[in-house]
Write an enzyme that holds these catalytic residues in place. Structure first.
Site, short mmCIF file in Angstrom:
data_model
loop_
_atom_site.label_atom_id
_atom_site.label_comp_id
_atom_site.label_asym_id
_atom_site.label_seq_id
_atom_site.Cartn_x
_atom_site.Cartn_y
_atom_site.Cartn_z
N THR A 63 1.15 -1.26 -0.11
CA THR A 63 -0.04 -0.05 0.01
C THR A 63 0.87 1.28 -0.02
OG1 THR A 63 -0.02 -0.47 2.34
CG2 THR A 63 -1.96 -0.95 1.05
N GLY A 85 -10.45 0.63 -3.27
CA GLY A 85 -11.69 0.33 -4.29
C GLY A 85 -12.42 -0.96 -3.76
N GLY A 120 -4.44 -5.48 10.75
CA GLY A 120 -3.36 -4.70 11.45
C GLY A 120 -4.02 -3.99 12.70
N HIS A 343 -54.76 -9.78 -22.32
CA HIS A 343 -54.28 -11.42 -22.33
C HIS A 343 -53.62 -11.85 -23.62
CE1 HIS A 343 -57.94 -11.72 -19.82
NE2 HIS A 343 -58.69 -11.21 -20.78
#
Length: 438
Positions: A63, A85, A120, A343
């Protein structure tokens, strides 16, 4: 995800996860939005229509490395909000609070879980956030901590370049963790503020189809509760899907397993039966939609009734007090006030006037294999059952068509039109018999 589709393109309520996150970011009126992408770039860029800046991460090195790919597009001033995301339900209000909280430092969104395995942990001292330790790097004592990092944070731009440059990958994953900047901020006496998310699903990421389905249900339950609060009657809030928007009046009742897609508008005193699908539909007051009906890109005016098992396709407009009945399909047609198609009929590329009755089994033959043609039916017309109207053709006001007709020419006003083959009886005919085995 066991899919050829990139993960962030999988959908929640009919919209890709990434598109949802971008829309939420846009609601904060940022200077710009940067999407860092890796695998499946062509598919992702083709499907995302919002205006964003694309930054490629050729190697998946964590990251911290991902944010580094966005550095050329970041200002030296202001703040950067980091979103994901595959975390599709993060809300605007939560992010606004996080941005306000950041002040002169970092603001970190946290959550507290009964079972934080794999996530984490937040390291604190006297309520001050000192750092984040990943599960694989945590000690046994640190693994007992239940407050976890969601990954969503606000970082002051003036520090980003320096902090990212100091990240190390000497960890179990051999990745550059963005979370390590928390310890760097503490070392530089930059305050780190923590905000606990109100609802865990808001910060939950998707890594498999089970989690995707869980967030879909969570989102739909929120939508259902909101509609209930605003006065809509949902016969079962757990069996309702809104994959777009819905505006409504008073006394709206929606039965189970109804799906709304696109932009829909309902008036007052509306009843929608079970198992209906409505997409981009406008419905006026006092309308009944019977069960198992499918309506798309159409307009229905007051006091009309549709279904059950009816299909209204794009371009259909029903005037006041019209009836569309069992197993009737209508496409690109306008049906006048007080008219009925009750119908087993197909009405395509047709205009029908007022107070006209279309008999069961009527078909407008509007397509010759290359082009579409119009059928025009006037006011006060009666079309007998089993009629084929071969377009282009006109049926004038007050005309009557006998059952079983194949109409290829104009039907005159106030006249009876028949177009049948003569009925013949064959006296010498014998019913076929099966051959006997010898």
């Amino acid at each position: 995800m066991y899919s050829s589709l990139p993960k962030v393109l999988h959908k929640i309520a009919g919209q890709s996860m990434l598109s949802r996150v971008i829309n939420t970011a846009q609601s904060l009126t940022p200077q710009n939005i940067i999407v860092v992408y890796g695998h499946g770039a062509e598919l992702v860029q083709a499907q995302i229509k919002q205006e964003v800046i694309w930054a490629e991460q050729k190697e998946q090195l964590g990251t911290g490395h991902a944010l580094k790919m966005a550095l050329p597009h970041l200002s030296q001033e202001g703040k950067t909000l980091v979103l994901y995301g595959d975390v599709p339900l993060i809300g605007t209000q939560t992010l606004q609070t996080l941005l306000t909280l950041s002040q002169d430092g970092i603001a970190l969104l946290t959550d507290t879980l009964a079972n934080p395995t794999g996530l984490g942990r937040i390291i604190r001292a006297n309520d001050q956030i000192l750092g984040i330790v990943e599960e694989k790097d945590a000690t046994e004592e640190q693994k007992k901590i239940q407050e976890i990092n969601t990954g969503i944070m606000v970082i002051p731009n003036q520090h980003i370049d320096a902090w990212l440059g100091q990240l190390q990958n000497n960890n179990a994953q051999k990745e550059f963790y963005l979370t390590d900047i928390i310890a760097l901020a503490t070392k530089n006496n930059v305050p780190v503020y923590g905000l606990s998310v109100h609802h865990s699903d808001e910060a939950t990421g998707v890594n498999n189809k089970q989690q995707l389905a869980m967030l879909e249900r969570s989102y739909q339950k929120q939508q259902a509760l909101y509609l209930l609060e605003k006065g809509v009657t949902l016969l079962d809030a757990n069996r309702f899907d809104l994959r777009g928007t819905l505006t409504h009046g008073q006394d709206v009742t929606i039965d189970v397993n109804v799906v709304f897609e696109g932009e829909n508008s309902l008036g007052n005193n509306i009843s929608i039966g079970a198992n209906c699908v409505l997409k981009n539909v406008t419905i006026a007051d006092n309308v009944i939609i019977e069960p198992f009906s499918h309506l798309e890109n159409c307009i229905i005016k007051q006091h009309s009734k549709v279904g059950p098992f009816a299909r209204l396709r794009t371009g259909t407009e029903l005037s006041e007090n019209t009836h569309i009945g069992n197993f009737v399909e209508v496409k690109n047609s306008q049906i006048g006030q007080n008219s009925k198609v009750n119908h087993l009929s197909y009405i395509g590329d047709t205009s029908i006037g007022q107070s006209t009755n279309i008999g069961a089994g009527t078909i407008t033959c509007n397509y010759d294999g290359v082009n579409k043609f119009k059928t025009k039916i006037g006011d006060h017309v009666f079309v007998g059952s089993g009629t084929m109207l071969v377009a282009p053709v006109t049926v004038e006001n007050g005309a009557t068509i006998g059952a079983g007709s194949v109409i290829t020419k104009i039907c005159l006003s106030d006249k009876l039109t028949l177009a049948r083959s003569p009925q013949v009886t064959i006296d010498s005919w014998l019913r076929p018999q099966k051959a006997t085995k010898e």
